[in-house]
Design an enzyme around this catalytic site. Structure first.
Site, PDB file in Angstrom:
ATOM      1  N   ARG A   1       8.163   4.190  -4.826  1.00 25.02           N
ATOM      2  CA  ARG A   1       8.233   3.185  -3.758  1.00 25.02           C
ATOM      3  C   ARG A   1       7.220   2.075  -3.993  1.00 25.02           C
ATOM      4  NH1 ARG A   1       7.671   5.062   2.395  1.00 25.02           N
ATOM      5  NH2 ARG A   1       5.521   5.397   1.714  1.00 25.02           N
TER       6      ARG A   1
ATOM      7  N   ARG B   1      -7.456 -20.633  -2.087  1.00 23.17           N
ATOM      8  CA  ARG B   1      -6.448 -20.506  -1.036  1.00 23.17           C
ATOM      9  C   ARG B   1      -5.330 -21.530  -1.188  1.00 23.17           C
ATOM     10  NH1 ARG B   1      -4.481 -21.337   4.011  1.00 23.17           N
ATOM     11  NH2 ARG B   1      -4.378 -19.503   5.403  1.00 23.17           N
TER      12      ARG B   1
ATOM     13  N   LYS C   1       6.523  -2.049   1.811  1.00 19.71           N
ATOM     14  CA  LYS C   1       5.370  -1.457   2.484  1.00 19.71           C
ATOM     15  C   LYS C   1       4.152  -2.359   2.305  1.00 19.71           C
ATOM     16  CE  LYS C   1       3.183   3.085   3.182  1.00 19.71           C
ATOM     17  NZ  LYS C   1       3.657   3.287   4.573  1.00 19.71           N
TER      18      LYS C   1
ATOM     19  N   TYR D   1       0.831  -1.200   0.000  1.00 22.05           N
ATOM     20  CA  TYR D   1       0.000   0.000   0.000  1.00 22.05           C
ATOM     21  C   TYR D   1       0.865   1.249   0.000  1.00 22.05           C
ATOM     22  CZ  TYR D   1       0.773   1.140   4.968  1.00 22.05           C
ATOM     23  OH  TYR D   1       1.323   1.506   6.168  1.00 22.05           O
TER      24      TYR D   1
ATOM     25  N   GLU E   1      12.127   2.180  14.279  1.00 27.01           N
ATOM     26  CA  GLU E   1      11.247   3.254  13.815  1.00 27.01           C
ATOM     27  C   GLU E   1       9.993   3.269  14.678  1.00 27.01           C
ATOM     28  OE1 GLU E   1      10.220   2.425   9.723  1.00 27.01           O
ATOM     29  OE2 GLU E   1      10.031   0.283  10.135  1.00 27.01           O
TER      30      GLU E   1
ATOM     31  N   LEU F   1      11.209   1.082   6.983  1.00 20.94           N
ATOM     32  CA  LEU F   1      10.596   1.538   5.750  1.00 20.94           C
ATOM     33  C   LEU F   1      11.388   2.712   5.197  1.00 20.94           C
ATOM     34  CD1 LEU F   1       8.124   1.241   3.837  1.00 20.94           C
ATOM     35  CD2 LEU F   1       7.046   3.046   5.178  1.00 20.94           C
TER      36      LEU F   1
END
Length: 284
Positions: free
Chosen positions: A51, A99, A148, A32, A180, A204
């Protein structure tokens, strides 16, 4: 009612649906980005697009559309939802398939979702004037934090622990050093030196981080990209965090102990002002 984007269509949020077999739901198999909006314009869009491409590449997924098309979708959502100040969230998953831990056939269409959040006064958050408090917690996330991904359970748990302890957020600690915050990069200031953890798989690669470090260098600060300890942070003159939604946010307390006398320091204040000024100029 908001308009959202789902797999090529702009629809009312109540009609927005993805499959129960989507791998984002079953495996957190997706990435995301969050882009801020100030004055109806997108902040650091190009950096977020770059990114996004990197995160997708690291997970073996293709960019679902061109940057121009992605920008057009962002702009349409901002316009249709009347966003003056706020956020645009983008999520891309590996799509829907029966799945299986193994990835589905590469021809499986990716799931692409975008939605907005209105945040009036986003750049005028009260905490920017008073500073925020953080607590330290062990960093128990997976090892590829540079991607991310949508697997945000532990950061969410960290925010809830901070709330339970009367703080605004948490700084995660690994091997004795701060990695972080739960949704931001962490910094300390000592004299004219700014210290923040170096880029790697442990954190990140913040888009706001890159912009703020550039501003810091332009203002004559010495930038050290290295790990720092909680002890260093407690002895620092200032501390702050950066993210797409908080910009530069001062930290004045760690684990109940004051940083810099518990007051917002001049460096954080100056960097926030300069970053916002430059970002507004470059906004699209």
């Amino acid at each position: 009612m908001r308009t959202v984007y789902v797999n090529g269509e702009f629809v009312p949020e109540a009609e927005a649906k993805v499959s129960v077999f989507d791998r984002g739901f079953l495996f957190a198999d997706g990435v995301y980005e969050v882009t801020s909006v100030l004055g109806g314009k997108l902040i650091d869009f190009e950096g977020h697009a770059v990114r996004l491409e990197r995160s997708l590449r690291e997970l073996g997924m293709a960019m679902p559309m061109s940057r121009d098309d992605l920008l057009a979708i962002h702009r349409r959502l901002v316009a249709e939802n009347g966003i003056e100040d706020g956020l645009v969230y983008l999520q891309v998953t590996r799509g829907a398939a029966d799945r299986d831990f193994a990835y589905p056939d590469p021809s499986t269409p990716l799931t692409v979702v975008l939605f907005t959040q209105a945040k009036p006064g986003l750049a005028d958050a009260p905490k920017a004037r008073t500073g925020m408090s953080v607590v330290s917690i062990p960093d128990r996330r997976w090892g590829r934090r540079d991607i991310k991904t949508v697997q945000l359970l532990y950061p969410s748990m960290g925010k809830m622990e901070a709330k339970a302890r009367g703080a605004d957020d948490a700084w995660m600690v690994e091997d004795g050093h701060v990695t972080e915050g739960t949704s931001n990069n962490a910094y300390i200031v000592k004299g004219d030196t700014l210290v923040t953890r170096h880029l790697g798989e442990e954190i990140l690669h913040g888009i706001t981080r890159a912009a703020v470090l550039k501003v810091a260098a332009e203002q004559g600060l010495t930038v050290e990209e290295r790990p720092f300890t909680l002890e260093e942070a407690l002895a620092a003159d200032e501390a702050f965090v950066t993210s797409a939604s908080t910009f530069v946010m001062p930290v004045v307390e760690i684990d109940g102990a004051s940083i810099g006398g518990g007051q917002v320091g001049p460096v954080a204040r100056r960097l926030r002002e300069a970053y916002l000024e430059e970002s507004r100029k470059a906004a699209v």
